[in-house]
Write a protein that holds these residues in place. Structure first.
Motif, mmCIF file in Angstrom:
data_model
loop_
_atom_site.group_PDB
_atom_site.id
_atom_site.type_symbol
_atom_site.label_atom_id
_atom_site.label_comp_id
_atom_site.label_asym_id
_atom_site.label_seq_id
_atom_site.Cartn_x
_atom_site.Cartn_y
_atom_site.Cartn_z
ATOM 1 N N GLU A 116 9.210 10.258 7.714
ATOM 2 C CA GLU A 116 9.073 9.721 6.360
ATOM 3 C C GLU A 116 7.679 9.967 5.814
ATOM 4 O O GLU A 116 6.696 10.002 6.539
ATOM 5 C CB GLU A 116 9.407 8.230 6.313
ATOM 6 N N ARG A 130 9.566 7.368 -1.827
ATOM 7 C CA ARG A 130 9.270 7.906 -0.503
ATOM 8 C C ARG A 130 10.444 8.759 -0.060
ATOM 9 O O ARG A 130 11.545 8.252 0.154
ATOM 10 C CB ARG A 130 9.071 6.775 0.488
ATOM 11 N N ARG A 142 12.368 10.842 2.867
ATOM 12 C CA ARG A 142 12.406 10.813 4.327
ATOM 13 C C ARG A 142 13.638 11.568 4.796
ATOM 14 O O ARG A 142 14.569 11.792 4.029
ATOM 15 C CB ARG A 142 12.376 9.392 4.869
#
Length: 119
Positions: free
Chosen positions: A38, A85, A87
């Protein structure tokens, strides 16, 4: 003008979270990158963030929202100012487009961004 073979470019490196510029488009860097694990939460104050999954699948986490799975052949655009984010549990291969000089960390500080070498 020239063709760019994305699979060939992706075969030239094995690192993750290490974007490589493969072309220029209207003042933007067109890059390929491999994701696994991530990336930290971040945002881009002045630009949207463009992700096109070429192979595998990516999960996009948006702060305060349910996560979304983005599969090969799908794209995801994060609007400017939105904390996010990307990931991936397993390696995925992604095409990114962002303005030249935009740190991929979104912090506005080039010192915190991964370099973007041209291949």
């Amino acid at each position: 003008m020239s063709r760019v073979n994305l699979a060939e470019k992706l075969s030239l490196f094995s690192s993750h979270w290490d974007p490589k510029v493969v072309a220029d488009y209207n003042g933007n860097d067109v890059m390929v990158v491999k994701f696994q694990g991530e990336y930290p939460y971040h945002f881009h104050a002045d630009t949207d963030d463009f992700f096109l999954v070429l192979e595998g699948e990516m999960v996009m986490d948006i702060e305060g929202e349910p996560s979304e799975i983005v599969r090969a052949g799908e794209l995801y655009i994060v609007p400017k100012g939105v904390t996010h984010r990307p990931r991936a549990e397993n390696e995925c291969k992604v095409l990114l487009i962002e303005p030249k000089g935009e740190p991929n960390s979104g912090s506005g500080d080039p010192a915190t961004a991964a370099p973007k070498p041209r291949i």
